[in-house]
Design an enzyme around this catalytic site. Structure first.
Site, PDB file in Angstrom:
ATOM      1  N   ARG A 100       0.862  -1.185   0.000  1.00 25.25           N
ATOM      2  CA  ARG A 100       0.000   0.000   0.000  1.00 25.25           C
ATOM      3  C   ARG A 100       0.904   1.243   0.000  1.00 25.25           C
ATOM      4  NH1 ARG A 100      -5.073   1.512  -1.354  1.00 25.25           N
ATOM      5  NH2 ARG A 100      -6.244   2.561   0.301  1.00 25.25           N
ATOM      6  N   THR A 373      -9.598   0.186  -9.756  1.00 21.97           N
ATOM      7  CA  THR A 373      -8.672  -0.742  -9.137  1.00 21.97           C
ATOM      8  C   THR A 373      -8.711  -1.948 -10.057  1.00 21.97           C
ATOM      9  OG1 THR A 373      -9.104   0.117  -6.910  1.00 21.97           O
ATOM     10  CG2 THR A 373      -8.429  -2.167  -7.019  1.00 21.97           C
ATOM     11  N   THR A 391      -4.023  -0.830  -7.286  1.00 24.76           N
ATOM     12  CA  THR A 391      -4.824   0.362  -7.572  1.00 24.76           C
ATOM     13  C   THR A 391      -3.990   1.622  -7.685  1.00 24.76           C
ATOM     14  OG1 THR A 391      -6.789   1.569  -6.811  1.00 24.76           O
ATOM     15  CG2 THR A 391      -5.254   0.870  -5.128  1.00 24.76           C
ATOM     16  N   VAL A 392      -4.536   2.631  -8.417  1.00 27.95           N
ATOM     17  CA  VAL A 392      -4.079   4.020  -8.291  1.00 27.95           C
ATOM     18  C   VAL A 392      -5.212   4.869  -7.710  1.00 27.95           C
ATOM     19  CG1 VAL A 392      -2.243   4.046 -10.038  1.00 27.95           C
ATOM     20  CG2 VAL A 392      -4.625   4.430 -10.758  1.00 27.95           C
ATOM     21  N   ASN A 393      -6.234   4.218  -7.196  1.00 30.60           N
ATOM     22  CA  ASN A 393      -7.451   4.821  -6.635  1.00 30.60           C
ATOM     23  C   ASN A 393      -8.392   5.267  -7.743  1.00 30.60           C
ATOM     24  OD1 ASN A 393      -9.184   5.402  -4.570  1.00 30.60           O
ATOM     25  ND2 ASN A 393      -8.420   7.457  -4.233  1.00 30.60           N
ATOM     26  N   SER A 444      -7.990   0.642   3.077  1.00 29.61           N
ATOM     27  CA  SER A 444      -8.372   0.165   1.750  1.00 29.61           C
ATOM     28  C   SER A 444      -9.556  -0.789   1.873  1.00 29.61           C
ATOM     29  CB  SER A 444      -7.182  -0.570   1.141  1.00 29.61           C
ATOM     30  OG  SER A 444      -7.551  -1.208  -0.059  1.00 29.61           O
ATOM     31  N   SER A 445     -10.225  -1.003   0.748  1.00 32.17           N
ATOM     32  CA  SER A 445     -11.255  -2.057   0.701  1.00 32.17           C
ATOM     33  C   SER A 445     -10.780  -3.261  -0.106  1.00 32.17           C
ATOM     34  CB  SER A 445     -12.530  -1.522   0.042  1.00 32.17           C
ATOM     35  OG  SER A 445     -13.126  -0.555   0.859  1.00 32.17           O
ATOM     36  N   GLY A 464     -13.673  -2.138  -7.202  1.00 31.12           N
ATOM     37  CA  GLY A 464     -15.037  -1.639  -6.974  1.00 31.12           C
ATOM     38  C   GLY A 464     -15.200  -0.810  -5.718  1.00 31.12           C
ATOM     39  N   GLY A 465     -14.105  -0.218  -5.191  1.00 34.39           N
ATOM     40  CA  GLY A 465     -14.228   0.627  -4.001  1.00 34.39           C
ATOM     41  C   GLY A 465     -14.842  -0.153  -2.855  1.00 34.39           C
TER      42      GLY A 465
HETATM   43  N1  GLY Z   1      -8.394   2.886  -3.459  1.00 33.39           N
HETATM   44  C1  GLY Z   1      -9.211   1.756  -3.414  1.00 33.39           C
HETATM   45  C2  GLY Z   1      -8.965   0.883  -2.228  1.00 33.39           C
HETATM   46  O1  GLY Z   1      -7.846   0.811  -1.789  1.00 33.39           O
HETATM   47  O2  GLY Z   1      -9.845   0.263  -1.707  1.00 33.39           O
END
Ligand code: GLY
Length: 580
Positions: A100, A373, A391-393, A444-445, A464-465
């Site tokens: 992360r 993501t 991810t890059v968000n 994060s998710s 998918g956030g």
């Molecule tokens: N930025 C998405 C996550 O880390 O969940």
């Protein structure tokens, strides 16, 4: 049945039961080849190329991850981070490699305030202050050196080739660029990459990234130092600071991946191994599934089943608000939150014939992550497994490419609670456990997950956030209901995240009768085309679930690639199987 045959049956059961239990912990057979599922066919192919070169699932994970970084800058990349959940078949060990992003020292909460004390949303999601120190390049080095068989030069070769020679722009890429165009074109380094042909990337055109190819070559040749020290690091720092940010060479050089113990729990016949903090996913999954283990979901009619699943989601998302953050900075009560007793207590608060209004569960809202993501899943012929979410968000991250690097930086700082008590992009608020601090990792998710029963081994995950967590939940329930990998990746999705107090669903997830029954139970629904129902988005479908399964009974491999994404690919090849 005669007394003798009963005795034989009993003896067989005695013999079979403990054997199944042992097999569930560590399958004794080996798969008949390898299976890979990812969000882009070029990435899946790169994984097989790496296996054919003599690599294992971990080398293939580096190759797939690097190619996704090249062909899906919309979702992830060298300028971002990720989580690698790995299973080593020889030792039976599972490890969670946390790559992360880390907060730069200068990125304190005050930096995200406007002159009048408001929240500076533009700064939180666009440009230099939006970016955390990237982690993905360090993950490549760590995974290749610690778990792989091949030099980084070999596993990064497909990504270098594709960055240099280019790939055809696909619809989602071209559409995403148009959505982020205003921000991307603020920065000279980004314009040099994305407007190299004189115009914005168009579907079907070949998109080349020569600077990114060179950065990957330096990483391949020099390992960690090739990215975090020397030429690339100097350009990253110069590019961020030229746009008004404050990075230092020291904090780049200090970046480190962390190996963490995964979250483990049991759901019915399945041993689940999944993401620990700084992901919120594993703890939430443990809560939801252990709550749901109180019912036989297959026996219930659909409205009641959806009601109970949504109520378990509501409770897990409520807890996510308060307790979760970077475990190196805050004490996360993981043992309590993942215990079956705690889940039993939560289960007792669910009324099977009435929705619980979210405001009856104490607490306030917390920030949730956005959608962009990517995830891939691998099993190799030795039985090694990799579940990787990176991810890059948001769409194309911060939009900033430091000149000469080809590296599009993330906007992961927005995953912190940047201003406690102030609503973020989704109208929700955050708390201290997830406040930024120098070197801290944002919550994060992302939920890369393994599941294993006496009959099956599964690797799964999705972007998918905040919906990642509920998609993985529905995926697990799908496998438990007997669906195969492709059917699981296609399953219609629904989501409840406590606040807003609504069940969102994809097109076709509920029949009109099921929707009516859920409303009668007291749920608010946000269905596609139903703008009046509130909620935080109106997309008709979401996610990009990529999964592979190894069926132990017939020793067969299968893959599932989300049909919502036409450029994804799941495939099985007999690589490695003949060597035995
Ligand atoms: N930025 C998405 C996550 O880390 O969940």
């Amino acid at each position: 049945m005669s007394r003798k045959s009963l005795a034989v049956l009993f003896a067989c059961l005695l013999f079979v039961a403990p054997l199944s239990a042992r097999e569930s912990a560590k399958p004794s057979a080996q798969p008949p080849g390898a299976a890979i599922a990812s969000a882009h066919a070029l990435a899946t192919d790169a994984g097989f190329e790496t296996l054919r070169a003599g690599g294992n699932a971990f080398d293939a994970a580096v190759a797939v991850s690097a190619v996704l970084s090249v062909v899906e800058p919309i979702s992830s990349g060298l300028g971002g981070g990720g989580f690698f959940l790995l299973h080593d078949a020889k030792t039976g060990k599972d490890v969670f490699v946390d790559a992360r992003e880390m907060a730069p020292a200068a990125a304190t909460q005050e930096r995200y305030l406007t002159a009048d004390g408001g929240f500076d949303r533009d700064r939180a999601v666009n440009g230099p202050w939006a970016a955390g120190i990237p982690g993905l390049p360090a993950a490549f080095v760590h995974v290749a050196e610690t778990y792989g068989k091949l030099p980084l030069r070999t596993s990064l070769a497909p990504a270098i080739r594709i960055a240099r020679d280019g790939f055809p722009v696909y619809a989602r890429f071209a559409r995403g660029y148009q959505q982020r165009r205003e921000v991307m074109e603020r920065y000279p380094g980004t314009r040099a990459v994305y407007l190299a042909s004189g115009a914005a990337p168009k579907e079907g055109e070949v998109f080349r990234q020569p600077d990114l190819a060179r950065t990957l070559e330096l990483l391949a040749g020099h390992g960690f130092d090739g990215f975090y020290r020397g030429e690339v690091a100097a350009k990253l720092v110069a590019g961020v600071n030229a746009e008004g940010g404050q990075w230092t060479g020291e904090e780049l050089a200090a970046y480190t991946v962390k190996e963490r113990e995964p979250v483990r729990f049991r759901y019915r016949d399945w041993d689940i191994v999944t993401a620990p903090p700084p992901s919120s996913g594993g703890i939430a999954l443990a809560q939801m599934l252990q709550i749901l283990s109180g019912w036989d979901l297959q026996e219930l009619d659909e409205p009641l089943r959806v009601h109970l699943v949504a109520e378990s989601m509501r409770r897990a998302f409520r807890d996510r608000t308060f307790y979760l953050g970077d475990p190196d900075f805050v004490k996360v009560p993981q043992r309590l939150l993942t215990s079956p007793d705690y889940a039993a207590g939560l289960r007792a608060t669910i009324n099977p014939s009435r929705a619980t209004p979210s405001d009856l569960l104490s607490g306030e809202q917390t920030p949730l992550e956005d959608e962009e993501t990517t995830h891939f899943s691998i099993i190799d012929a030795e039985g090694n497994r990799a579940a990787v979410t990176q991810t890059v968000n948001l769409l194309f991250g911060s939009g900033l490419v430091p000149p000469g690097t080809g590296v599009l930086l993330n906007n992961e700082m927005d995953d912190f609670a940047l201003k406690p008590g102030t609503p973020n992009a989704f109208g929700v608020m955050g708390y201290d456990a997830n406040a930024p601090a120098p070197g801290k990792r944002m919550l994060s998710s992302m939920t890369p997950t393994f599941m294993q029963s006496p009959g099956k081994v599964v690797v799964l995950g999705t972007p998918g956030g905040s919906r990642i967590i509920t998609m993985v939940l529905l995926g697990i329930l799908g496998f438990d209901a007997g669906l195969d990998a492709q059917a699981v990746s296609a399953l219609p999705r629904y989501h409840q995240q406590w606040m807003p107090d609504v069940i969102e669903a994809e097109s076709g997830a509920f029949t009109p009768q099921v929707a009516q029954s859920l409303r009668a139970l007291g749920h608010s629904l946000k269905l596609p085309g139903d703008e009046a129902a509130g909620g935080r988005g109106s997309s008709h479908v979401w996610g990009n679930l990529q999964t592979v399964e190894w069926d132990l009974a017939d020793n067969a491999l299968h893959g599932g690639s989300d049909p919502r994404n036409p450029v994804g690919k799941a495939a099985v090849e007999a690589i490695g199987a003949t060597a035995r």
